[in-house]
Design a protein around this motif. Structure first.
Motif, PDB file in Angstrom:
ATOM      1  N   GLU A  89      36.235  55.147  17.344  1.00 29.57           N
ATOM      2  CA  GLU A  89      35.524  53.889  17.591  1.00 29.57           C
ATOM      3  C   GLU A  89      36.230  53.065  18.663  1.00 29.57           C
ATOM      4  O   GLU A  89      35.586  52.460  19.527  1.00 29.57           O
ATOM      5  CB  GLU A  89      35.429  53.091  16.288  1.00 29.57           C
ATOM      6  N   VAL A  90      37.564  53.057  18.607  1.00 29.37           N
ATOM      7  CA  VAL A  90      38.355  52.327  19.602  1.00 29.37           C
ATOM      8  C   VAL A  90      38.152  52.930  20.986  1.00 29.37           C
ATOM      9  O   VAL A  90      37.979  52.209  21.981  1.00 29.37           O
ATOM     10  CB  VAL A  90      39.851  52.346  19.218  1.00 29.37           C
ATOM     11  N   VAL A  91      38.171  54.256  21.057  1.00 24.61           N
ATOM     12  CA  VAL A  91      38.004  54.958  22.339  1.00 24.61           C
ATOM     13  C   VAL A  91      36.632  54.678  22.935  1.00 24.61           C
ATOM     14  O   VAL A  91      36.503  54.362  24.128  1.00 24.61           O
ATOM     15  CB  VAL A  91      38.204  56.474  22.164  1.00 24.61           C
ATOM     16  N   GLU A  92      35.584  54.786  22.117  1.00 23.56           N
ATOM     17  CA  GLU A  92      34.225  54.577  22.613  1.00 23.56           C
ATOM     18  C   GLU A  92      34.024  53.137  23.075  1.00 23.56           C
ATOM     19  O   GLU A  92      33.369  52.890  24.094  1.00 23.56           O
ATOM     20  CB  GLU A  92      33.202  54.936  21.534  1.00 23.56           C
ATOM     21  N   ASN A  93      34.582  52.198  22.345  1.00 22.02           N
ATOM     22  CA  ASN A  93      34.479  50.798  22.754  1.00 22.02           C
ATOM     23  C   ASN A  93      35.184  50.569  24.085  1.00 22.02           C
ATOM     24  O   ASN A  93      34.679  49.853  24.965  1.00 22.02           O
ATOM     25  CB  ASN A  93      35.085  49.900  21.679  1.00 22.02           C
ATOM     26  N   TYR A  94      36.341  51.214  24.250  1.00 21.67           N
ATOM     27  CA  TYR A  94      37.105  51.072  25.491  1.00 21.67           C
ATOM     28  C   TYR A  94      36.336  51.656  26.677  1.00 21.67           C
ATOM     29  O   TYR A  94      36.191  51.010  27.717  1.00 21.67           O
ATOM     30  CB  TYR A  94      38.448  51.779  25.340  1.00 21.67           C
ATOM     31  N   LEU A  95      35.804  52.866  26.515  1.00 22.12           N
ATOM     32  CA  LEU A  95      35.120  53.534  27.620  1.00 22.12           C
ATOM     33  C   LEU A  95      33.804  52.850  27.995  1.00 22.12           C
ATOM     34  O   LEU A  95      33.355  52.942  29.140  1.00 22.12           O
ATOM     35  CB  LEU A  95      34.863  54.993  27.274  1.00 22.12           C
ATOM     36  N   SER A  96      33.202  52.171  27.043  1.00 24.17           N
ATOM     37  CA  SER A  96      31.904  51.547  27.310  1.00 24.17           C
ATOM     38  C   SER A  96      32.012  50.115  27.819  1.00 24.17           C
ATOM     39  O   SER A  96      31.034  49.568  28.331  1.00 24.17           O
ATOM     40  CB  SER A  96      31.037  51.577  26.042  1.00 24.17           C
ATOM     41  N   THR A  97      33.181  49.508  27.707  1.00 24.96           N
ATOM     42  CA  THR A  97      33.306  48.095  28.092  1.00 24.96           C
ATOM     43  C   THR A  97      34.259  47.844  29.249  1.00 24.96           C
ATOM     44  O   THR A  97      34.160  46.812  29.908  1.00 24.96           O
ATOM     45  CB  THR A  97      33.768  47.243  26.889  1.00 24.96           C
ATOM     46  N   LYS A  98      35.191  48.770  29.506  1.00 25.78           N
ATOM     47  CA  LYS A  98      36.179  48.544  30.549  1.00 25.78           C
ATOM     48  C   LYS A  98      35.717  49.077  31.904  1.00 25.78           C
ATOM     49  O   LYS A  98      35.086  50.126  31.976  1.00 25.78           O
ATOM     50  CB  LYS A  98      37.519  49.207  30.182  1.00 25.78           C
ATOM     51  N   GLU A  99      36.039  48.332  32.953  1.00 25.32           N
ATOM     52  CA  GLU A  99      35.776  48.811  34.300  1.00 25.32           C
ATOM     53  C   GLU A  99      36.902  49.766  34.696  1.00 25.32           C
ATOM     54  O   GLU A  99      38.079  49.405  34.681  1.00 25.32           O
ATOM     55  CB  GLU A  99      35.722  47.643  35.280  1.00 25.32           C
ATOM     56  N   LEU A 100      36.542  50.986  35.038  1.00 24.16           N
ATOM     57  CA  LEU A 100      37.522  52.013  35.366  1.00 24.16           C
ATOM     58  C   LEU A 100      37.567  52.188  36.884  1.00 24.16           C
ATOM     59  O   LEU A 100      36.604  52.628  37.495  1.00 24.16           O
ATOM     60  CB  LEU A 100      37.158  53.342  34.691  1.00 24.16           C
ATOM     61  N   ILE A 101      38.694  51.828  37.468  1.00 20.73           N
ATOM     62  CA  ILE A 101      38.847  51.933  38.918  1.00 20.73           C
ATOM     63  C   ILE A 101      39.919  52.972  39.238  1.00 20.73           C
ATOM     64  O   ILE A 101      40.889  53.125  38.484  1.00 20.73           O
ATOM     65  CB  ILE A 101      39.242  50.569  39.541  1.00 20.73           C
ATOM     66  N   PRO A 102      39.784  53.710  40.327  1.00 21.54           N
ATOM     67  CA  PRO A 102      40.759  54.766  40.652  1.00 21.54           C
ATOM     68  C   PRO A 102      42.068  54.199  41.205  1.00 21.54           C
ATOM     69  O   PRO A 102      42.054  53.274  42.012  1.00 21.54           O
ATOM     70  CB  PRO A 102      40.039  55.592  41.714  1.00 21.54           C
ATOM     71  N   TYR A 103      43.179  54.763  40.737  1.00 16.75           N
ATOM     72  CA  TYR A 103      44.496  54.403  41.272  1.00 16.75           C
ATOM     73  C   TYR A 103      44.936  55.408  42.325  1.00 16.75           C
ATOM     74  O   TYR A 103      45.827  55.132  43.111  1.00 16.75           O
ATOM     75  CB  TYR A 103      45.524  54.345  40.144  1.00 16.75           C
ATOM     76  N   SER A 104      44.323  56.582  42.301  1.00 17.94           N
ATOM     77  CA  SER A 104      44.608  57.632  43.277  1.00 17.94           C
ATOM     78  C   SER A 104      43.353  58.487  43.393  1.00 17.94           C
ATOM     79  O   SER A 104      42.415  58.344  42.588  1.00 17.94           O
ATOM     80  CB  SER A 104      45.793  58.487  42.813  1.00 17.94           C
ATOM     81  N   PRO A 105      43.302  59.390  44.348  1.00 22.34           N
ATOM     82  CA  PRO A 105      42.126  60.265  44.469  1.00 22.34           C
ATOM     83  C   PRO A 105      41.897  61.145  43.239  1.00 22.34           C
ATOM     84  O   PRO A 105      40.805  61.700  43.072  1.00 22.34           O
ATOM     85  CB  PRO A 105      42.452  61.119  45.694  1.00 22.34           C
ATOM     86  N   HIS A 106      42.910  61.271  42.356  1.00 23.52           N
ATOM     87  CA  HIS A 106      42.801  62.155  41.191  1.00 23.52           C
ATOM     88  C   HIS A 106      42.595  61.399  39.881  1.00 23.52           C
ATOM     89  O   HIS A 106      42.624  62.012  38.807  1.00 23.52           O
ATOM     90  CB  HIS A 106      44.045  63.035  41.082  1.00 23.52           C
ATOM     91  N   THR A 107      42.397  60.095  39.939  1.00 23.79           N
ATOM     92  CA  THR A 107      42.154  59.327  38.719  1.00 23.79           C
ATOM     93  C   THR A 107      40.737  59.579  38.218  1.00 23.79           C
ATOM     94  O   THR A 107      39.774  59.383  38.952  1.00 23.79           O
ATOM     95  CB  THR A 107      42.314  57.812  38.969  1.00 23.79           C
ATOM     96  N   THR A 108      40.620  60.017  36.956  1.00 28.73           N
ATOM     97  CA  THR A 108      39.301  60.234  36.358  1.00 28.73           C
ATOM     98  C   THR A 108      38.733  58.899  35.897  1.00 28.73           C
ATOM     99  O   THR A 108      39.368  58.191  35.113  1.00 28.73           O
ATOM    100  CB  THR A 108      39.386  61.188  35.161  1.00 28.73           C
ATOM    101  N   ILE A 109      37.541  58.547  36.378  1.00 29.28           N
ATOM    102  CA  ILE A 109      36.933  57.271  35.991  1.00 29.28           C
ATOM    103  C   ILE A 109      35.554  57.465  35.356  1.00 29.28           C
ATOM    104  O   ILE A 109      34.937  56.495  34.919  1.00 29.28           O
ATOM    105  CB  ILE A 109      36.819  56.314  37.201  1.00 29.28           C
ATOM    106  N   GLU A 110      35.066  58.692  35.295  1.00 26.39           N
ATOM    107  CA  GLU A 110      33.768  58.951  34.686  1.00 26.39           C
ATOM    108  C   GLU A 110      33.972  59.127  33.177  1.00 26.39           C
ATOM    109  O   GLU A 110      34.704  60.017  32.736  1.00 26.39           O
ATOM    110  CB  GLU A 110      33.161  60.210  35.299  1.00 26.39           C
TER     111      GLU A 110
END
Length: 271
Positions: free
Chosen positions: A165-186
């Motif tokens: 539940e914590v993981v799903e809430n995090y992935l659905s509410t946080k803006e994920l921006i790349p720190y490098s070309p290899h950062t997974t944001i999807e």
């Protein structure tokens, strides 16, 4: 041998050492780590003790709350004092203090930078950083004291073993921006990575936070099987890739040992 004065005469007595009772009492308690309940007769046979002697020990342990007796079945089991003692031990554990010797040893064995981190309000917080002079890395080149969990090896491992539940809430509410070309944001790709981590028991973070720097990370578990922290080895990517198997072995030995100290039965294995 004891010399006593009785009735106007000196007499000698042989006194049995008292530590035998303590040792046998501990043997009884340790026996119940593997057995849920047991009768007086079964205990006497398995521990090779006289019933009359054993009964006195059981009564003492029962009086102190370390054992309880089911009067219907006549069988003993662990009492509430064992739980209270275990809780007191767990509350006094400081994971930084407990893990420090193993982290220093890990850094020494690998000649690399080692981190210990925990999750706090969806942020990875570094509790410990062991810098080996041979690693060639400088502190400012990798990881601040806090970082978002999707962007680092420590964070991915902490997410992987967090409540769903914590993981799903995090992935659905946080803006994920790349720190490098290899950062997974999807988010769906991150979910796949988290499943892979749970299957393997560790994670290879390939330049997800900083180009040229990779790390290996693995979980540390508490007595109840919950994730307590994560440990990582950070190094230039070329070194991580060239000695990955060796580094994984040292890493999992370390996390297994720390988990065992915290009370979790965590056998060392590479999947």
């Amino acid at each position: 041998m004891i010399i006593a004065y009785r009735g106007g005469n000196f007499v000698t007595e042989n006194k049995r050492p008292s530590y035998g009772n303590v040792s046998h009492s501990l043997d009884i308690l340790l026996f119940f780590r593997e057995h849920e309940e047991c009768s007086l007769g079964e205990l006497a046979e398995m521990l090779d003790l006289r019933k009359s002697y054993l009964l006195k020990l059981l009564d003492n342990l029962k009086e102190k709350g370390f054992l309880s007796l089911d009067t219907t079945t006549g069988k003993y089991r662990l009492g509430l004092s064992c739980l209270e003692l275990g809780n007191a031990y767990e509350q006094r554990l400081d994971i930084r203090k407990v893990s420090h010797p193993d982290l220093v040893q890990l850094s020494s064995k690998t000649n690399e930078l080692v981190h210990l981190g925990v999750m706090d309000s969806n942020i990875v917080v570094l509790l410990e950083r062991i810098m080996n002079q041979e690693s060639g890395l400088r502190l400012q080149f990798h990881l601040s004291l806090t970082s978002p969990p999707y962007s680092t090896g420590l964070g991915k491992v902490l997410l992987a073993y967090s409540d769903q539940e914590v993981v799903e809430n995090y992935l659905s509410t946080k803006e994920l921006i790349p720190y490098s070309p290899h950062t997974t944001i999807e988010p769906n790709m991150i979910r796949v990575e988290l499943e892979q981590i749970r299957n393997k028991g560790y994670y290879l973070s390939f330049e997800t936070f900083e180009s040229g720097i990779s790390c290996l990370a693995a979980p540390v578990f508490s007595r109840h099987g919950k994730i307590a922290a994560a440990v990582s080895i950070c190094a230039p990517t070329v070194r991580i890739m060239s000695k990955e198997k060796e580094l994984v072995t040292h890493l999992l030995e370390t996390t297994s040992n720390i988990s065992n100290i915290l009370g979790h039965n965590s056998p060392f294995e590479i999947k």
